[in-house]
Design a protein around this motif. Structure first.
Motif, PDB file in Angstrom:
ATOM      1  N   ALA A 381      -7.728 -32.044 -26.510  1.00  0.00           N
ATOM      2  CA  ALA A 381      -7.399 -32.730 -25.081  1.00  0.00           C
ATOM      3  C   ALA A 381      -6.168 -32.240 -24.552  1.00  0.00           C
ATOM      4  O   ALA A 381      -6.289 -32.556 -23.586  1.00  0.00           O
ATOM      5  N   PHE A 382      -5.548 -30.757 -26.157  1.00  0.00           N
ATOM      6  CA  PHE A 382      -4.365 -30.728 -25.670  1.00  0.00           C
ATOM      7  C   PHE A 382      -4.484 -28.868 -25.126  1.00  0.00           C
ATOM      8  O   PHE A 382      -3.613 -28.969 -24.865  1.00  0.00           O
ATOM      9  N   ASN A 383      -5.696 -28.283 -25.249  1.00  0.00           N
ATOM     10  CA  ASN A 383      -6.286 -27.217 -24.430  1.00  0.00           C
ATOM     11  C   ASN A 383      -5.114 -26.593 -25.472  1.00  0.00           C
ATOM     12  O   ASN A 383      -5.163 -25.074 -25.085  1.00  0.00           O
ATOM     13  N   ALA A 384      -5.475 -26.263 -26.387  1.00  0.00           N
ATOM     14  CA  ALA A 384      -5.345 -26.311 -28.081  1.00  0.00           C
ATOM     15  C   ALA A 384      -5.801 -24.238 -27.652  1.00  0.00           C
ATOM     16  O   ALA A 384      -7.077 -24.431 -27.819  1.00  0.00           O
ATOM     17  N   LYS A 385      -5.299 -23.459 -28.460  1.00  0.00           N
ATOM     18  CA  LYS A 385      -5.572 -21.942 -28.409  1.00  0.00           C
ATOM     19  C   LYS A 385      -5.335 -21.816 -30.144  1.00  0.00           C
ATOM     20  O   LYS A 385      -3.704 -22.202 -30.378  1.00  0.00           O
ATOM     21  N   PRO A 386      -5.917 -21.235 -30.849  1.00  0.00           N
ATOM     22  CA  PRO A 386      -5.591 -20.227 -31.969  1.00  0.00           C
ATOM     23  C   PRO A 386      -4.933 -19.032 -31.825  1.00  0.00           C
ATOM     24  O   PRO A 386      -4.983 -18.584 -30.997  1.00  0.00           O
ATOM     25  N   HIS A 387      -3.817 -19.028 -32.907  1.00  0.00           N
ATOM     26  CA  HIS A 387      -3.085 -17.631 -32.875  1.00  0.00           C
ATOM     27  C   HIS A 387      -3.982 -16.551 -33.699  1.00  0.00           C
ATOM     28  O   HIS A 387      -5.373 -16.934 -34.729  1.00  0.00           O
ATOM     29  N   MET A 388      -4.688 -15.359 -32.447  1.00  0.00           N
ATOM     30  CA  MET A 388      -5.570 -15.125 -32.831  1.00  0.00           C
ATOM     31  C   MET A 388      -5.747 -13.707 -34.360  1.00  0.00           C
ATOM     32  O   MET A 388      -6.552 -13.570 -34.187  1.00  0.00           O
ATOM     33  N   GLY A 389      -4.691 -14.022 -35.120  1.00  0.00           N
ATOM     34  CA  GLY A 389      -4.260 -13.799 -36.477  1.00  0.00           C
ATOM     35  C   GLY A 389      -4.757 -14.369 -37.509  1.00  0.00           C
ATOM     36  O   GLY A 389      -4.330 -13.739 -38.162  1.00  0.00           O
ATOM     37  N   LYS A 390      -4.960 -14.894 -37.003  1.00  0.00           N
ATOM     38  CA  LYS A 390      -5.000 -16.070 -38.444  1.00  0.00           C
ATOM     39  C   LYS A 390      -6.626 -16.843 -38.383  1.00  0.00           C
ATOM     40  O   LYS A 390      -6.852 -17.076 -36.785  1.00  0.00           O
ATOM     41  N   LEU A 391      -6.323 -18.059 -39.569  1.00  0.00           N
ATOM     42  CA  LEU A 391      -7.848 -19.025 -39.200  1.00  0.00           C
ATOM     43  C   LEU A 391      -8.212 -19.745 -38.167  1.00  0.00           C
ATOM     44  O   LEU A 391      -6.933 -20.756 -37.788  1.00  0.00           O
ATOM     45  N   PHE A 392      -9.275 -20.236 -37.789  1.00  0.00           N
ATOM     46  CA  PHE A 392      -9.636 -21.167 -37.382  1.00  0.00           C
ATOM     47  C   PHE A 392     -10.759 -20.911 -36.743  1.00  0.00           C
ATOM     48  O   PHE A 392     -11.296 -19.765 -37.368  1.00  0.00           O
ATOM     49  N   THR A 393     -11.940 -21.910 -36.428  1.00  0.00           N
ATOM     50  CA  THR A 393     -13.043 -22.390 -36.645  1.00  0.00           C
ATOM     51  C   THR A 393     -13.866 -23.094 -34.872  1.00  0.00           C
ATOM     52  O   THR A 393     -14.856 -22.657 -34.631  1.00  0.00           O
ATOM     53  N   MET A 394     -12.948 -22.449 -33.990  1.00  0.00           N
ATOM     54  CA  MET A 394     -13.555 -22.690 -32.635  1.00  0.00           C
ATOM     55  C   MET A 394     -14.390 -21.961 -32.025  1.00  0.00           C
ATOM     56  O   MET A 394     -14.592 -20.546 -32.166  1.00  0.00           O
ATOM     57  N   PRO A 395     -15.661 -22.446 -31.642  1.00  0.00           N
ATOM     58  CA  PRO A 395     -16.767 -21.660 -30.828  1.00  0.00           C
ATOM     59  C   PRO A 395     -15.907 -20.952 -29.853  1.00  0.00           C
ATOM     60  O   PRO A 395     -15.334 -20.707 -29.441  1.00  0.00           O
ATOM     61  N   PRO A 396     -16.835 -19.593 -29.834  1.00  0.00           N
ATOM     62  CA  PRO A 396     -16.496 -18.892 -28.863  1.00  0.00           C
ATOM     63  C   PRO A 396     -16.706 -18.716 -27.810  1.00  0.00           C
ATOM     64  O   PRO A 396     -15.986 -18.360 -26.929  1.00  0.00           O
ATOM     65  N   ALA A 397     -17.511 -19.491 -27.401  1.00  0.00           N
ATOM     66  CA  ALA A 397     -17.612 -20.460 -25.736  1.00  0.00           C
ATOM     67  C   ALA A 397     -16.449 -20.538 -25.618  1.00  0.00           C
ATOM     68  O   ALA A 397     -15.586 -20.661 -24.348  1.00  0.00           O
ATOM     69  N   LYS A 398     -15.974 -21.794 -26.483  1.00  0.00           N
ATOM     70  CA  LYS A 398     -14.473 -22.645 -26.121  1.00  0.00           C
ATOM     71  C   LYS A 398     -13.308 -22.141 -25.579  1.00  0.00           C
ATOM     72  O   LYS A 398     -13.167 -21.921 -25.621  1.00  0.00           O
ATOM     73  N   LEU A 399     -13.421 -20.790 -26.942  1.00  0.00           N
ATOM     74  CA  LEU A 399     -12.554 -19.686 -27.310  1.00  0.00           C
ATOM     75  C   LEU A 399     -12.104 -19.042 -26.204  1.00  0.00           C
ATOM     76  O   LEU A 399     -11.109 -18.453 -25.452  1.00  0.00           O
ATOM     77  N   ALA A 400     -13.410 -18.727 -25.598  1.00  0.00           N
ATOM     78  CA  ALA A 400     -13.416 -17.677 -24.436  1.00  0.00           C
ATOM     79  C   ALA A 400     -12.793 -18.111 -22.932  1.00  0.00           C
ATOM     80  O   ALA A 400     -12.127 -17.827 -22.545  1.00  0.00           O
ATOM     81  N   SER A 401     -12.859 -19.732 -23.097  1.00  0.00           N
ATOM     82  CA  SER A 401     -12.474 -20.571 -22.101  1.00  0.00           C
ATOM     83  C   SER A 401     -10.985 -20.749 -21.557  1.00  0.00           C
ATOM     84  O   SER A 401     -10.846 -21.035 -20.252  1.00  0.00           O
ATOM     85  N   HIS A 402     -10.709 -20.179 -22.444  1.00  0.00           N
ATOM     86  CA  HIS A 402      -9.050 -20.244 -22.825  1.00  0.00           C
ATOM     87  C   HIS A 402      -7.698 -19.195 -22.629  1.00  0.00           C
ATOM     88  O   HIS A 402      -6.953 -19.420 -21.741  1.00  0.00           O
ATOM     89  N   TYR A 403      -9.134 -18.630 -21.864  1.00  0.00           N
ATOM     90  CA  TYR A 403      -8.671 -16.881 -21.214  1.00  0.00           C
ATOM     91  C   TYR A 403      -8.738 -16.427 -19.942  1.00  0.00           C
ATOM     92  O   TYR A 403     -10.069 -15.856 -19.551  1.00  0.00           O
ATOM     93  N   LYS A 404      -7.561 -17.164 -19.125  1.00  0.00           N
ATOM     94  CA  LYS A 404      -8.367 -17.142 -17.444  1.00  0.00           C
ATOM     95  C   LYS A 404      -8.749 -15.804 -16.961  1.00  0.00           C
ATOM     96  O   LYS A 404      -9.730 -15.300 -16.723  1.00  0.00           O
TER      97      LYS A 404
END
Length: 434
Positions: A381-404
């Protein structure tokens, strides 16, 4: 045949060796690695291989730097190239670590604007993944970059500065997709002295009421908590000597001053932590949490971290606090920090002042892998983005949507690497739909 004697000496591997990352949670997909000692050697290697990744100091917890084919490491290219005192820039080779650069720079009367918790990481690797320190007015480490020298996929040498516009803003936080960074030019400033104070048991209610004041109380501020009660375990405040707020406070929003040096995990020895208790020291001896002279051989831990817009900080913190009982058994410590916005396309702070919530986990992979998607759901709900050098499980489509600027980034990457020489499974999955 002519190339063979030139290339062979750089290779440093045997079939028995297994390359792992710093934490030991990741075994790389090949043990084939070369150690060039010059830009010319880097160019030769890039021309030789069809697929290639650069391996830095191996402090990433995921496969962003992994390769099934070939690695090169610039560990032997770790020198200062030039210091321009008038322009206030320093140019270094691509394998240099902050722990090597900072004492040298301080001796010359200069400083960097910020440092990460650990000084043992390479400069090029840190900027590639937008590694950060803390500070309301401090950008992440990549914001110090004034220029890059890169070997592209054809083996050509490319030099970039802010005058190159889009190419520069795409390349600085390049996620390893652009090429081999052989030199980095950094903006510097006059050296300065700092003090560090630690306060304990900050009531969480004060975070809700006074968050901006708390995180603005020093040049760099970190909040450490295990989410087990209604307080923050420790507040680390790093201030510049001479600043208005550089003296200790008897009461810091209900938190009490520490009576001795502390480790972020309060039960552990503080011997390897940077000096506290207001003792003045050089900037590079206070900005990290751990001493330059202390070189950790491994970190038996897992790490994850999420960036949220600063205006959502309090709500995001409280959302994680509600998960305390679920998180606690598997956690060493969490750290909350602030980072200013920047203009680097693939930075998680692109056009967004941020707060990060960092998790240092016990090395319990199964438990952590189950917790991460739950945490990501809470922070969605807070538009969180993961650190790209650390662990995350965010789906690729969701991850990509954070990068304008992702599509623009991929167009620039294609100009440097049209056939995907530097792309790997991590980049294919998360940004190319592979």
């Amino acid at each position: 045949m002519l190339a063979a004697p030139f290339i062979a000496p750089f290779r440093g591997w045997t079939q028995e060796e297994k390359l792992k990352n710093w934490a030991g949670n990741l075994e790389y997909s090949t043990n084939k690695i070369d150690y060039p000692k010059s830009v010319a050697e880097v160019q030769q290697l890039v021309k030789k291989y069809n697929k290639l990744k650069v391996l830095g100091t191996r402090h990433c917890f995921n496969a962003i730097a992994d390769s099934k084919y070939n690695f090169i490491s610039l560990r032997d290219m770790n020198k200062v190239v030039t210091l321009d005192a008038h322009a206030k820039t320093v140019t270094i080779e691509g394998g240099m670590k902050y722990g090597e650069l900072c004492p040298w720079l301080n001796d010359k009367g200069f400083a960097l604007h910020n440092l990460a918790s650990l000084p043992h990481i390479s400069v090029a690797g840190a900027i590639t993944t937008a590694t950060h320190g803390s500070g309301v007015k401090n950008g992440n480490l990549s914001t110090a970059v004034a220029g890059l020298e890169i070997v592209n996929a054809n083996g050509d040498l490319v030099k970039l500065s802010k005058d190159d516009g889009e190419k520069f803003y795409a390349a600085v936080v390049g996620l390893g997709a652009i090429g081999v960074i052989t030199k980095v030019m950094l903006n510097i400033q006059p050296a300065f002295m700092m003090r560090q104070y630690v306060y304990t048991k900050l009531p969480l209610s004060q975070i809700k009421e006074h968050f901006d004041e708390i995180v603005s109380s020093g040049y760099s501020v970190s909040l450490f908590t295990d989410w087990q009660n209604e307080s923050v375990n420790e507040v680390w405040i790093k201030t510049r000597v001479g600043d208005a707020n550089s003296e200790a406070k008897k009461d810091f929003f209900g938190a009490m001053p520490a009576t001795k040096n502390l480790h972020p995990i309060i039960e552990l020895s503080a011997d390897n932590c940077t000096e506290q208790m207001g003792v003045p020291g050089a900037w590079y001896e206070r900005l990290p949490h751990f001493k330059m002279g202390f070189t950790p051989s491994s970190g038996k831990e897992l790490q994850a971290e999420y960036f949220v817009p600063r205006n959502h900080a309090v709500d995001a913190i409280r959302a994680i606090q509600r998960m305390g009982k679920q998180i606690g058994p598997h956690l060493f410590i969490s750290e909350i920090r602030t980072i200013d916005e920047d203009g680097l396309w693939m930075s998680p702070c692109y056009k967004q002042a941020s707060v990060t919530i960092h998790f240092t986990w016990k090395q319990e992979r199964e438990a952590v892998s189950k917790l991460l998607p739950v945490i990501e759901k809470e922070l969605a709900a807070f538009n969180a983005k993961p650190h790209m050098g650390k662990l995350f499980t965010m789906p690729p489509a969701k991850l990509a949507s954070h990068y304008k600027k992702l599509n623009d980034f991929k167009k620039i990457v294609a100009r440097f690497d049209p056939h995907g020489k530097f792309r790997n499974d991590f980049l294919e999955k998360n940004f190319y739909g592979g």
